[in-house]
Design a protein around this motif. Sequence first.
Motif, PDB file in Angstrom:
ATOM      1  N   GLU A   1      76.378  43.170  56.572  1.00 19.23           N
ATOM      2  CA  GLU A   1      75.658  42.619  58.094  1.00 19.23           C
ATOM      3  C   GLU A   1      75.225  41.593  57.869  1.00 19.23           C
ATOM      4  O   GLU A   1      74.968  40.518  58.548  1.00 19.23           O
ATOM      5  N   GLN A   2      73.976  41.692  56.846  1.00 16.30           N
ATOM      6  CA  GLN A   2      72.965  40.373  56.731  1.00 16.30           C
ATOM      7  C   GLN A   2      73.562  39.346  56.064  1.00 16.30           C
ATOM      8  O   GLN A   2      73.419  38.098  56.637  1.00 16.30           O
TER       9      GLN A   2
ATOM     10  N   MET B   1      67.937  39.103  58.342  1.00 12.42           N
ATOM     11  CA  MET B   1      69.118  39.011  59.348  1.00 12.42           C
ATOM     12  C   MET B   1      68.922  37.619  59.921  1.00 12.42           C
ATOM     13  O   MET B   1      67.744  37.456  60.541  1.00 12.42           O
ATOM     14  N   VAL B   2      69.801  36.627  60.113  1.00 13.91           N
ATOM     15  CA  VAL B   2      69.863  35.608  60.988  1.00 13.91           C
ATOM     16  C   VAL B   2      70.579  35.982  62.350  1.00 13.91           C
ATOM     17  O   VAL B   2      71.551  36.417  62.467  1.00 13.91           O
ATOM     18  N   VAL B   3      69.382  35.785  63.446  1.00 15.45           N
ATOM     19  CA  VAL B   3      69.932  35.970  64.664  1.00 15.45           C
ATOM     20  C   VAL B   3      69.794  34.699  65.461  1.00 15.45           C
ATOM     21  O   VAL B   3      69.315  33.818  64.999  1.00 15.45           O
ATOM     22  N   PHE B   4      70.541  34.732  66.621  1.00 16.26           N
ATOM     23  CA  PHE B   4      70.834  33.595  67.545  1.00 16.26           C
ATOM     24  C   PHE B   4      69.772  33.835  68.734  1.00 16.26           C
ATOM     25  O   PHE B   4      70.191  34.776  69.302  1.00 16.26           O
TER      26      PHE B   4
ATOM     27  N   LEU C   1      66.001  30.496  72.843  1.00 17.09           N
ATOM     28  CA  LEU C   1      64.898  29.527  72.861  1.00 17.09           C
ATOM     29  C   LEU C   1      65.115  28.944  71.410  1.00 17.09           C
ATOM     30  O   LEU C   1      64.460  27.702  71.560  1.00 17.09           O
ATOM     31  N   GLU C   2      64.966  29.684  70.529  1.00  8.29           N
ATOM     32  CA  GLU C   2      64.742  28.971  69.143  1.00  8.29           C
ATOM     33  C   GLU C   2      65.935  28.656  68.255  1.00  8.29           C
ATOM     34  O   GLU C   2      65.738  28.164  67.332  1.00  8.29           O
ATOM     35  N   GLY C   3      67.008  29.167  68.959  1.00  3.25           N
ATOM     36  CA  GLY C   3      68.377  29.036  68.032  1.00  3.25           C
ATOM     37  C   GLY C   3      68.281  29.681  66.962  1.00  3.25           C
ATOM     38  O   GLY C   3      67.919  30.930  67.049  1.00  3.25           O
ATOM     39  N   PHE C   4      69.278  29.437  65.661  1.00  7.99           N
ATOM     40  CA  PHE C   4      69.068  30.361  64.779  1.00  7.99           C
ATOM     41  C   PHE C   4      67.743  30.565  64.027  1.00  7.99           C
ATOM     42  O   PHE C   4      66.911  29.615  64.109  1.00  7.99           O
ATOM     43  N   THR C   5      67.528  31.833  64.053  1.00  8.66           N
ATOM     44  CA  THR C   5      66.266  32.280  63.149  1.00  8.66           C
ATOM     45  C   THR C   5      66.447  33.507  62.550  1.00  8.66           C
ATOM     46  O   THR C   5      67.321  34.204  62.607  1.00  8.66           O
ATOM     47  N   VAL C   6      65.447  33.813  61.577  1.00  8.70           N
ATOM     48  CA  VAL C   6      65.636  34.996  60.714  1.00  8.70           C
ATOM     49  C   VAL C   6      64.589  35.961  60.768  1.00  8.70           C
ATOM     50  O   VAL C   6      63.142  35.932  61.087  1.00  8.70           O
ATOM     51  N   GLU C   7      64.954  37.293  60.868  1.00 13.15           N
ATOM     52  CA  GLU C   7      64.392  38.603  61.136  1.00 13.15           C
ATOM     53  C   GLU C   7      64.172  39.178  59.755  1.00 13.15           C
ATOM     54  O   GLU C   7      65.033  39.385  58.962  1.00 13.15           O
ATOM     55  N   ALA C   8      62.888  39.958  59.572  1.00 11.73           N
ATOM     56  CA  ALA C   8      62.949  40.911  58.471  1.00 11.73           C
ATOM     57  C   ALA C   8      63.826  42.162  58.733  1.00 11.73           C
ATOM     58  O   ALA C   8      63.639  42.659  60.070  1.00 11.73           O
ATOM     59  N   ASP C   9      64.623  42.746  58.017  1.00 16.24           N
ATOM     60  CA  ASP C   9      65.467  43.788  58.346  1.00 16.24           C
ATOM     61  C   ASP C   9      64.968  45.018  57.634  1.00 16.24           C
ATOM     62  O   ASP C   9      65.676  46.131  57.823  1.00 16.24           O
ATOM     63  N   ARG C  10      63.950  44.975  56.995  1.00 11.72           N
ATOM     64  CA  ARG C  10      63.057  45.929  56.481  1.00 11.72           C
ATOM     65  C   ARG C  10      61.674  45.678  56.348  1.00 11.72           C
ATOM     66  O   ARG C  10      61.569  44.456  56.207  1.00 11.72           O
TER      67      ARG C  10
ATOM     68  N   LEU D   1      60.363  35.488  60.694  1.00 13.83           N
ATOM     69  CA  LEU D   1      59.824  34.735  59.694  1.00 13.83           C
ATOM     70  C   LEU D   1      59.387  33.417  60.358  1.00 13.83           C
ATOM     71  O   LEU D   1      60.123  32.698  60.717  1.00 13.83           O
ATOM     72  N   TYR D   2      58.164  32.852  59.936  1.00 15.73           N
ATOM     73  CA  TYR D   2      57.724  31.552  60.245  1.00 15.73           C
ATOM     74  C   TYR D   2      56.897  31.106  59.090  1.00 15.73           C
ATOM     75  O   TYR D   2      56.071  31.796  58.340  1.00 15.73           O
ATOM     76  N   TYR D   3      56.744  29.732  58.847  1.00 12.12           N
ATOM     77  CA  TYR D   3      55.777  29.249  58.021  1.00 12.12           C
ATOM     78  C   TYR D   3      55.598  27.684  58.654  1.00 12.12           C
ATOM     79  O   TYR D   3      56.074  27.328  59.794  1.00 12.12           O
ATOM     80  N   ASP D   4      54.531  26.931  58.063  1.00 10.14           N
ATOM     81  CA  ASP D   4      54.018  25.698  58.606  1.00 10.14           C
ATOM     82  C   ASP D   4      54.831  24.636  58.101  1.00 10.14           C
ATOM     83  O   ASP D   4      54.638  24.412  56.752  1.00 10.14           O
ATOM     84  N   TYR D   5      55.577  24.003  58.766  1.00  8.99           N
ATOM     85  CA  TYR D   5      56.393  22.948  58.253  1.00  8.99           C
ATOM     86  C   TYR D   5      55.424  21.732  57.749  1.00  8.99           C
ATOM     87  O   TYR D   5      56.081  20.930  56.975  1.00  8.99           O
TER      88      TYR D   5
END
Length: 334
Positions: free
Chosen positions: A135-136, A203-206, A209-218, A317-321
């Motif tokens: 799924e990931q 996990m990539v989710v849509f 507001l942010e479009g595609f973004t990434v979440e920690a799945d554990r 997940l976020y970082y400073d561009y």
Amino acid sequence: MASSLGRRRTHAPKASSTLNDDVSCEECGGGHSPSKLILCDKCDRGYHLFCLRPILPSVPKGSWFCPSCSNHKPKSFPLVQTKIIDFFRIQRSPEALSNQDTRRKRKRGGGLVVSKKKRKLLAFVPSEDPNRRLEQMASLATALTKTRTEFSNQLTYMLGMAPRSANRPALERGGMQVLSKEDTETLNLCKRMMERGEWPPLMVVFDPLEGFTVEADRSIKDLTIITEYVGDVDFLKNRENDDGDSIMTLLSASDPSRTLVICPDKRSNIARFINGINNHTPEGKKKQNLKCVRFDVGGECRVLLIANRDITKGERLYYDYNGDEHEYPTEHFV
């Protein structure tokens, strides 16, 4: 072609008007910041780049359609094991994908590692459930397919762009930190695990507001290697007028003509979909849980995204561009 008011449209405006007449943003109602207004190629309504959700950092290439004229929800990649294995070129048999390797070696630009008393980097720990890993991978395949991007997990050197010989850490202005032998082994372990289908727990989710973004799945521990930032390597001088929104500095050379960037618009991995913080607000800065670090790895510049604190399951997940350069406009980021 999507266009700002300062660019020529692919079709002429109506004879009774010009591009600058009575154009206002459908979201905020204002006509200010005309250079940031784009027109839908179907209905001709105007929108500020920063009023759209997700925000557009620049005028996109090709045709652009507003939210009312387009279907934003991406079509999901088929959750079929053989299709996913083929998409990511997993180097093992489909049957082996269901067998979790029990041997685990547990162990990103700035001086994060040095400032933490040379603590060792950690390899990511994949999800135990092979179906969840599928799924990931399917979530990433969905995002790559939607953005017409080919999967790649390494830097690529294309004809007509910068050659591999140009990637020389010795050219870095002020020097580049060398990834230790042990941390290099951990990075290589992460690469080998992915080749076997043992995927990072992401996990990539849509998000509307942010479009595609990434979440920690554990849960993910501090100093875990999340991913390497990859794509086509080119000289910055060749990309100064490029409107791509994901270009990453690879080598900041003393001689600007030798500065290299990574361009993930054609070939990339999950790093392309990890979003940036609004570094103009305290709330935005608090969201940062990754650090982007450039390393000398075996005589080549590489860019790693590394957890800079413990991350909980479900956290985005976020970082400073911007890092130390402060060139990327983030004041309108969510």
